[in-house]
Scaffold this motif. Structure first.
Motif, PDB file in Angstrom:
ATOM      1  N   ILE A  41       3.911  -0.452  -4.367  1.00 12.94           N
ATOM      2  CA  ILE A  41       3.101  -0.568  -3.148  1.00 12.94           C
ATOM      3  C   ILE A  41       1.643  -0.280  -3.492  1.00 12.94           C
ATOM      4  O   ILE A  41       1.345   0.700  -4.186  1.00 12.94           O
ATOM      5  CB  ILE A  41       3.578   0.435  -2.069  1.00 12.94           C
ATOM      6  CG1 ILE A  41       5.071   0.255  -1.777  1.00 12.94           C
ATOM      7  CG2 ILE A  41       2.731   0.288  -0.815  1.00 12.94           C
ATOM      8  CD1 ILE A  41       5.433  -1.091  -1.201  1.00 12.94           C
ATOM      9  N   ASP A  42       0.741  -1.105  -2.988  1.00 16.81           N
ATOM     10  CA  ASP A  42      -0.694  -0.872  -3.160  1.00 16.81           C
ATOM     11  C   ASP A  42      -1.278  -0.275  -1.887  1.00 16.81           C
ATOM     12  O   ASP A  42      -0.970  -0.736  -0.774  1.00 16.81           O
ATOM     13  CB  ASP A  42      -1.431  -2.186  -3.443  1.00 16.81           C
ATOM     14  CG  ASP A  42      -1.148  -2.747  -4.828  1.00 16.81           C
ATOM     15  OD1 ASP A  42      -0.676  -1.978  -5.692  1.00 16.81           O
ATOM     16  OD2 ASP A  42      -1.388  -3.957  -5.026  1.00 16.81           O
ATOM     17  N   LEU A  43      -2.119   0.737  -2.048  1.00 14.36           N
ATOM     18  CA  LEU A  43      -2.950   1.232  -0.956  1.00 14.36           C
ATOM     19  C   LEU A  43      -4.369   0.754  -1.223  1.00 14.36           C
ATOM     20  O   LEU A  43      -4.968   1.112  -2.249  1.00 14.36           O
ATOM     21  CB  LEU A  43      -2.909   2.763  -0.878  1.00 14.36           C
ATOM     22  CG  LEU A  43      -3.925   3.407   0.070  1.00 14.36           C
ATOM     23  CD1 LEU A  43      -3.672   2.969   1.515  1.00 14.36           C
ATOM     24  CD2 LEU A  43      -3.883   4.934  -0.033  1.00 14.36           C
ATOM     25  N   ALA A  44      -4.888  -0.056  -0.306  1.00 11.77           N
ATOM     26  CA  ALA A  44      -6.232  -0.606  -0.484  1.00 11.77           C
ATOM     27  C   ALA A  44      -6.885  -0.783   0.868  1.00 11.77           C
ATOM     28  O   ALA A  44      -6.324  -1.435   1.759  1.00 11.77           O
ATOM     29  CB  ALA A  44      -6.172  -1.945  -1.223  1.00 11.77           C
ATOM     30  N   ASP A  45      -8.046  -0.183   1.034  1.00  7.35           N
ATOM     31  CA  ASP A  45      -8.848  -0.343   2.256  1.00  7.35           C
ATOM     32  C   ASP A  45      -8.045  -0.011   3.506  1.00  7.35           C
ATOM     33  O   ASP A  45      -8.120  -0.719   4.520  1.00  7.35           O
ATOM     34  CB  ASP A  45      -9.392  -1.772   2.329  1.00  7.35           C
ATOM     35  CG  ASP A  45     -10.573  -1.890   3.284  1.00  7.35           C
ATOM     36  OD1 ASP A  45     -11.115  -0.845   3.699  1.00  7.35           O
ATOM     37  OD2 ASP A  45     -10.947  -3.032   3.619  1.00  7.35           O
ATOM     38  N   GLY A  46      -7.274   1.078   3.443  1.00 12.09           N
ATOM     39  CA  GLY A  46      -6.554   1.549   4.618  1.00 12.09           C
ATOM     40  C   GLY A  46      -5.283   0.798   4.946  1.00 12.09           C
ATOM     41  O   GLY A  46      -4.710   0.991   6.026  1.00 12.09           O
TER      42      GLY A  46
END
Length: 346
Positions: free
Chosen positions: A87-92
Protein backbone atom coordinates in the motif's frame (compact mmCIF):
# COMPACT_ATOMS: atom_id res chain seq x y z
CA UNK A 1 9.08 5.93 -10.67
CA UNK A 2 5.72 7.59 -11.21
CA UNK A 3 2.46 5.94 -10.17
CA UNK A 4 -0.70 6.53 -12.22
CA UNK A 5 -3.08 5.24 -9.53
CA UNK A 6 -4.70 8.67 -8.88
CA UNK A 7 -5.27 9.10 -12.62
CA UNK A 8 -6.85 5.66 -12.93
CA UNK A 9 -9.17 6.45 -10.05
CA UNK A 10 -10.13 9.77 -11.62
CA UNK A 11 -10.90 8.10 -14.95
CA UNK A 12 -13.13 5.55 -13.21
CA UNK A 13 -15.08 8.33 -11.51
CA UNK A 14 -15.51 10.20 -14.81
CA UNK A 15 -16.86 6.99 -16.33
CA UNK A 16 -19.26 6.54 -13.42
CA UNK A 17 -17.44 3.44 -12.18
CA UNK A 18 -16.97 3.34 -8.39
CA UNK A 19 -13.40 3.19 -7.12
CA UNK A 20 -13.13 0.14 -4.83
CA UNK A 21 -12.43 0.85 -1.19
CA UNK A 22 -9.07 -0.31 0.02
CA UNK A 23 -10.54 -2.90 2.39
CA UNK A 24 -12.13 -4.83 -0.48
CA UNK A 25 -8.69 -6.13 -1.44
CA UNK A 26 -7.50 -7.09 2.05
CA UNK A 27 -5.28 -10.16 2.30
CA UNK A 28 -6.74 -11.13 5.64
CA UNK A 29 -9.43 -10.02 8.09
CA UNK A 30 -10.46 -10.92 11.63
CA UNK A 31 -12.94 -9.87 14.28
CA UNK A 32 -11.54 -7.59 16.98
CA UNK A 33 -14.75 -7.06 18.97
CA UNK A 34 -18.05 -8.90 18.53
CA UNK A 35 -21.31 -7.26 17.59
CA UNK A 36 -23.69 -6.44 20.41
CA UNK A 37 -27.21 -5.26 21.13
CA UNK A 38 -28.19 -2.17 23.08
CA UNK A 39 -31.21 -0.02 23.83
CA UNK A 40 -31.22 3.46 22.33
CA UNK A 41 -33.19 5.87 24.56
CA UNK A 42 -35.14 8.83 23.21
CA UNK A 43 -33.59 12.28 23.35
CA UNK A 44 -35.03 14.63 25.96
CA UNK A 45 -36.82 17.57 24.37
CA UNK A 46 -39.98 19.64 24.57
CA UNK A 47 -43.00 18.93 22.35
CA UNK A 48 -42.77 20.59 18.94
CA UNK A 49 -38.99 20.46 18.57
CA UNK A 50 -39.02 17.91 15.74
CA UNK A 51 -41.40 20.08 13.71
CA UNK A 52 -38.92 22.99 13.75
CA UNK A 53 -36.21 21.05 11.94
CA UNK A 54 -35.96 22.32 8.34
CA UNK A 55 -32.72 20.72 7.22
CA UNK A 56 -30.15 18.26 8.55
CA UNK A 57 -26.44 17.54 8.13
CA UNK A 58 -24.58 14.20 7.76
CA UNK A 59 -27.84 12.21 7.68
CA UNK A 60 -31.32 12.44 6.21
CA UNK A 61 -34.18 14.00 8.12
CA UNK A 62 -35.73 10.57 8.69
CA UNK A 63 -32.45 9.21 10.06
CA UNK A 64 -31.97 12.18 12.38
CA UNK A 65 -35.54 11.97 13.68
CA UNK A 66 -35.23 8.23 14.24
CA UNK A 67 -32.07 8.78 16.28
CA UNK A 68 -33.73 11.52 18.36
CA UNK A 69 -36.91 9.51 18.91
CA UNK A 70 -34.94 6.43 19.99
CA UNK A 71 -36.77 3.92 22.17
CA UNK A 72 -35.68 0.86 20.21
CA UNK A 73 -33.09 -1.91 20.38
CA UNK A 74 -30.18 -1.72 17.94
CA UNK A 75 -27.79 -4.38 16.73
CA UNK A 76 -24.24 -3.11 16.29
CA UNK A 77 -21.86 -4.83 13.90
CA UNK A 78 -18.54 -6.29 15.04
CA UNK A 79 -15.27 -4.38 14.77
CA UNK A 80 -13.07 -5.85 12.04
CA UNK A 81 -9.31 -5.63 11.41
CA UNK A 82 -7.89 -5.90 7.89
CA UNK A 83 -4.37 -6.79 6.80
CA UNK A 84 -3.27 -5.34 3.49
CA UNK A 85 -0.04 -5.62 1.52
CA UNK A 86 1.81 -3.23 -0.79
CA UNK A 87 0.00 0.00 0.00
CA UNK A 88 1.26 3.49 -0.85
CA UNK A 89 0.53 6.54 1.28
CA UNK A 90 0.82 9.63 -0.90
CA UNK A 91 -0.70 13.09 -0.51
CA UNK A 92 -3.21 11.97 2.11
CA UNK A 93 -4.47 8.94 0.18
CA UNK A 94 -3.85 5.22 0.66
CA UNK A 95 -3.45 3.43 -2.69
CA UNK A 96 -3.60 -0.27 -3.46
CA UNK A 97 -3.37 -1.87 -6.87
CA UNK A 98 -7.15 -1.87 -7.24
CA UNK A 99 -8.46 0.36 -4.47
CA UNK A 100 -7.87 3.54 -2.51
CA UNK A 101 -8.95 5.36 0.64
CA UNK A 102 -8.78 9.12 1.17
CA UNK A 103 -7.64 10.27 4.60
CA UNK A 104 -7.78 13.94 3.61
CA UNK A 105 -8.19 16.03 0.46
CA UNK A 106 -5.29 15.78 -1.99
CA UNK A 107 -3.17 18.92 -2.19
CA UNK A 108 -1.73 18.26 -5.61
CA UNK A 109 -3.78 18.68 -8.77
CA UNK A 110 -1.44 16.40 -10.70
CA UNK A 111 -3.09 12.93 -10.89
CA UNK A 112 0.15 11.04 -10.29
CA UNK A 113 2.68 10.61 -7.49
CA UNK A 114 6.25 9.53 -6.99
CA UNK A 115 6.40 5.93 -5.76
CA UNK A 116 7.60 6.16 -2.12
CA UNK A 117 11.14 5.02 -1.44
CA UNK A 118 10.65 4.50 2.30
CA UNK A 119 9.25 1.05 3.12
CA UNK A 120 7.72 0.02 6.45
CA UNK A 121 4.90 -1.95 8.08
CA UNK A 122 2.42 -0.57 10.59
CA UNK A 123 -1.17 0.22 11.47
CA UNK A 124 -3.31 3.31 10.95
CA UNK A 125 -6.30 4.73 12.82
CA UNK A 126 -7.08 7.95 10.93
CA UNK A 127 -10.30 8.68 9.06
CA UNK A 128 -11.48 11.30 6.62
CA UNK A 129 -14.01 12.57 9.17
CA UNK A 130 -11.41 12.68 11.95
CA UNK A 131 -9.00 14.70 9.82
CA UNK A 132 -11.82 17.06 8.84
CA UNK A 133 -13.51 17.55 12.23
CA UNK A 134 -11.77 17.58 15.59
CA UNK A 135 -14.83 16.08 17.28
CA UNK A 136 -14.66 12.96 15.10
CA UNK A 137 -10.94 12.64 15.76
CA UNK A 138 -11.49 12.71 19.52
CA UNK A 139 -14.68 10.62 19.66
CA UNK A 140 -13.68 7.97 17.12
CA UNK A 141 -10.12 8.06 15.76
CA UNK A 142 -8.63 8.16 19.26
CA UNK A 143 -10.62 5.05 20.17
CA UNK A 144 -9.42 3.28 17.03
CA UNK A 145 -5.88 4.13 18.09
CA UNK A 146 -6.26 1.70 21.00
CA UNK A 147 -6.75 -1.06 18.43
CA UNK A 148 -3.99 0.14 16.13
CA UNK A 149 -1.48 0.38 18.99
CA UNK A 150 -2.15 -3.25 19.91
CA UNK A 151 -0.77 -4.36 16.54
CA UNK A 152 1.52 -1.29 15.96
CA UNK A 153 3.60 0.59 15.24
CA UNK A 154 0.98 3.26 14.56
CA UNK A 155 1.35 5.69 11.67
CA UNK A 156 -0.39 9.03 11.10
CA UNK A 157 -0.49 11.15 7.96
CA UNK A 158 -1.16 14.22 10.12
CA UNK A 159 2.38 15.56 10.41
CA UNK A 160 1.82 18.86 12.25
CA UNK A 161 -0.81 18.39 14.98
CA UNK A 162 -2.05 21.64 16.43
CA UNK A 163 -4.50 23.01 18.97
CA UNK A 164 -5.51 20.52 21.67
CA UNK A 165 -4.33 17.48 19.70
CA UNK A 166 -0.77 17.20 21.08
CA UNK A 167 -1.94 17.24 24.71
CA UNK A 168 -4.65 14.67 24.05
CA UNK A 169 -2.06 12.48 22.34
CA UNK A 170 0.25 12.78 25.35
CA UNK A 171 -2.48 11.92 27.86
CA UNK A 172 -3.68 8.98 25.77
CA UNK A 173 -0.20 7.62 25.07
CA UNK A 174 -0.48 8.18 21.33
CA UNK A 175 2.96 8.21 19.70
CA UNK A 176 2.38 7.70 15.99
CA UNK A 177 5.15 7.74 13.45
CA UNK A 178 4.25 10.63 11.17
CA UNK A 179 4.60 10.02 7.45
CA UNK A 180 3.39 11.85 4.37
CA UNK A 181 4.94 9.57 1.78
CA UNK A 182 5.64 5.91 2.46
CA UNK A 183 5.12 2.40 1.08
CA UNK A 184 3.60 -0.14 3.44
CA UNK A 185 4.82 -3.66 2.95
CA UNK A 186 2.03 -4.56 5.36
CA UNK A 187 -0.69 -2.28 6.76
CA UNK A 188 -3.40 -2.99 9.34
CA UNK A 189 -6.63 -0.97 9.12
CA UNK A 190 -9.89 -1.22 11.04
CA UNK A 191 -13.60 -0.94 10.40
CA UNK A 192 -14.42 0.61 13.76
CA UNK A 193 -17.65 2.36 12.80
CA UNK A 194 -19.92 0.15 14.92
CA UNK A 195 -20.78 1.40 18.41
CA UNK A 196 -20.55 -2.04 19.98
CA UNK A 197 -19.67 -2.92 23.56
CA UNK A 198 -15.97 -3.07 22.72
CA UNK A 199 -16.01 0.57 21.61
CA UNK A 200 -17.91 1.54 24.75
CA UNK A 201 -15.23 -0.10 26.88
CA UNK A 202 -12.51 1.78 25.01
CA UNK A 203 -14.33 5.09 25.66
CA UNK A 204 -14.24 4.26 29.39
CA UNK A 205 -10.51 3.62 29.17
CA UNK A 206 -9.99 6.89 27.30
CA UNK A 207 -11.82 8.85 30.02
CA UNK A 208 -9.76 7.12 32.71
CA UNK A 209 -6.52 8.16 31.00
CA UNK A 210 -7.67 11.75 30.50
CA UNK A 211 -8.62 12.16 34.16
CA UNK A 212 -5.76 10.16 35.67
CA UNK A 213 -3.94 12.09 38.39
CA UNK A 214 -6.27 15.09 38.22
CA UNK A 215 -8.31 16.63 41.03
CA UNK A 216 -11.86 16.75 39.72
CA UNK A 217 -14.71 18.29 41.71
CA UNK A 218 -18.41 17.65 40.98
CA UNK A 219 -20.20 20.58 39.31
CA UNK A 220 -23.86 20.98 38.34
CA UNK A 221 -23.00 21.81 34.75
CA UNK A 222 -20.52 23.31 32.30
CA UNK A 223 -21.46 25.53 29.36
CA UNK A 224 -18.84 25.15 26.61
CA UNK A 225 -18.80 28.27 24.44
CA UNK A 226 -18.61 27.84 20.68
CA UNK A 227 -18.51 31.45 19.53
CA UNK A 228 -17.70 31.63 15.82
CA UNK A 229 -15.29 28.70 15.65
CA UNK A 230 -15.65 25.88 13.12
CA UNK A 231 -18.44 25.60 10.56
CA UNK A 232 -21.02 28.38 10.88
CA UNK A 233 -23.41 27.77 13.77
CA UNK A 234 -23.70 31.15 15.41
CA UNK A 235 -26.08 31.40 18.35
CA UNK A 236 -26.57 35.12 18.80
CA UNK A 237 -27.66 34.86 22.44
CA UNK A 238 -25.13 32.18 23.41
CA UNK A 239 -23.51 34.27 26.13
CA UNK A 240 -26.85 35.39 27.57
CA UNK A 241 -28.07 31.78 27.84
CA UNK A 242 -24.77 30.77 29.42
CA UNK A 243 -25.05 33.56 32.00
CA UNK A 244 -28.64 32.56 32.81
CA UNK A 245 -27.52 28.97 33.40
CA UNK A 246 -24.79 30.23 35.71
CA UNK A 247 -27.22 32.39 37.68
CA UNK A 248 -30.11 29.90 37.83
CA UNK A 249 -28.42 26.51 37.96
CA UNK A 250 -24.87 27.18 39.13
CA UNK A 251 -23.19 26.29 35.83
CA UNK A 252 -19.57 27.05 35.02
CA UNK A 253 -18.70 28.66 31.66
CA UNK A 254 -15.63 27.64 29.70
CA UNK A 255 -14.26 28.68 26.32
CA UNK A 256 -12.31 25.62 25.06
CA UNK A 257 -10.28 27.75 22.65
CA UNK A 258 -8.71 29.53 25.64
CA UNK A 259 -8.44 26.52 27.96
CA UNK A 260 -6.01 23.63 28.17
CA UNK A 261 -7.08 20.00 27.97
CA UNK A 262 -6.22 19.66 31.67
CA UNK A 263 -8.46 22.60 32.57
CA UNK A 264 -11.31 21.13 30.53
CA UNK A 265 -10.84 17.75 32.21
CA UNK A 266 -10.83 19.25 35.70
CA UNK A 267 -14.11 21.07 35.04
CA UNK A 268 -16.00 18.53 32.91
CA UNK A 269 -14.74 15.30 34.49
CA UNK A 270 -17.51 15.18 37.11
CA UNK A 271 -20.03 17.55 35.52
CA UNK A 272 -23.62 16.44 35.78
CA UNK A 273 -24.28 18.19 32.46
CA UNK A 274 -22.37 19.75 29.58
CA UNK A 275 -24.27 22.24 27.40
CA UNK A 276 -23.55 24.26 24.30
CA UNK A 277 -24.18 24.89 20.62
CA UNK A 278 -23.89 21.74 18.48
CA UNK A 279 -20.32 21.19 17.29
CA UNK A 280 -16.97 19.48 17.76
CA UNK A 281 -16.09 21.52 20.85
CA UNK A 282 -18.74 19.61 22.82
CA UNK A 283 -16.76 16.39 22.36
CA UNK A 284 -14.28 17.80 24.91
CA UNK A 285 -17.09 17.39 27.43
CA UNK A 286 -18.25 14.04 26.10
CA UNK A 287 -14.76 12.59 26.41
CA UNK A 288 -14.59 13.64 30.08
CA UNK A 289 -18.20 13.13 31.25
CA UNK A 290 -19.16 10.15 33.36
CA UNK A 291 -21.83 7.63 32.35
CA UNK A 292 -25.24 8.99 33.34
CA UNK A 293 -24.26 12.63 32.73
CA UNK A 294 -26.26 14.71 30.24
CA UNK A 295 -25.33 16.56 27.05
CA UNK A 296 -27.66 19.51 26.29
CA UNK A 297 -27.31 20.72 22.70
CA UNK A 298 -28.62 23.90 21.06
CA UNK A 299 -29.33 23.34 17.36
CA UNK A 300 -30.07 25.64 14.41
CA UNK A 301 -33.20 24.51 12.55
CA UNK A 302 -31.49 24.41 9.14
CA UNK A 303 -28.44 22.38 10.20
CA UNK A 304 -29.66 19.93 12.80
CA UNK A 305 -27.27 17.07 13.59
CA UNK A 306 -27.72 13.82 15.51
CA UNK A 307 -24.08 12.73 15.44
CA UNK A 308 -23.42 13.52 19.11
CA UNK A 309 -26.45 11.46 20.13
CA UNK A 310 -24.73 8.37 18.74
CA UNK A 311 -21.84 9.13 21.11
CA UNK A 312 -24.02 9.63 24.19
CA UNK A 313 -25.88 6.42 23.34
CA UNK A 314 -22.56 4.58 23.11
CA UNK A 315 -21.31 6.00 26.40
CA UNK A 316 -24.52 5.52 28.39
CA UNK A 317 -25.09 9.27 28.73
CA UNK A 318 -28.28 11.28 28.25
CA UNK A 319 -28.88 13.56 25.28
CA UNK A 320 -31.18 16.59 25.32
CA UNK A 321 -31.65 19.33 22.76
CA UNK A 322 -33.42 22.58 21.92
CA UNK A 323 -33.98 23.69 18.32
CA UNK A 324 -33.72 27.45 17.92
CA UNK A 325 -35.15 30.01 15.50
CA UNK A 326 -33.23 31.48 12.57
CA UNK A 327 -30.43 30.02 10.46
CA UNK A 328 -27.08 28.40 11.21
CA UNK A 329 -25.34 31.74 10.59
CA UNK A 330 -27.64 33.52 13.07
CA UNK A 331 -30.03 31.70 15.36
CA UNK A 332 -31.20 31.97 18.95
CA UNK A 333 -32.91 29.82 21.56
CA UNK A 334 -35.58 30.90 24.01
CA UNK A 335 -34.56 30.91 27.68
CA UNK A 336 -38.00 29.72 28.77
CA UNK A 337 -37.60 26.66 26.53
CA UNK A 338 -34.11 26.00 27.88
CA UNK A 339 -35.43 26.20 31.44
CA UNK A 340 -38.38 23.90 30.68
CA UNK A 341 -36.01 21.39 29.02
CA UNK A 342 -33.82 21.45 32.12
CA UNK A 343 -36.93 20.81 34.21
CA UNK A 344 -37.50 17.62 32.17
CA UNK A 345 -34.00 16.51 33.14
CA UNK A 346 -34.43 17.13 36.86
Amino acid sequence: MISLRPLRGKIRKLMGIPVPDLLAGANDRWEVAPGSERYLPPAVCLPGQFERIRNTEFATLDEVLRSFRGDFDARDNPTIAYRLENIDLADGVLYAKRGQRHLRARRSRIPTYQVPREVMSGSMYESWLGNRWFGNWLSDDCLTHFLAASVGPTVASLTNPAGHVPRYEALLGMKPQRRRHVHFKELILFDDSANNLGKTQRSVEMRNRLLRGKTVQPVSGVFLLRGKTGDARVMTNERQIADQMVETYGFEVLDPTNASVDQIAALCGQAAMVAGVEGSHLVHGLAMMAPGATLLVFQPPDRTVAALKTVTDRQNQRYAFVVGEGTSSSFSVDWCEVRRTLDLLA
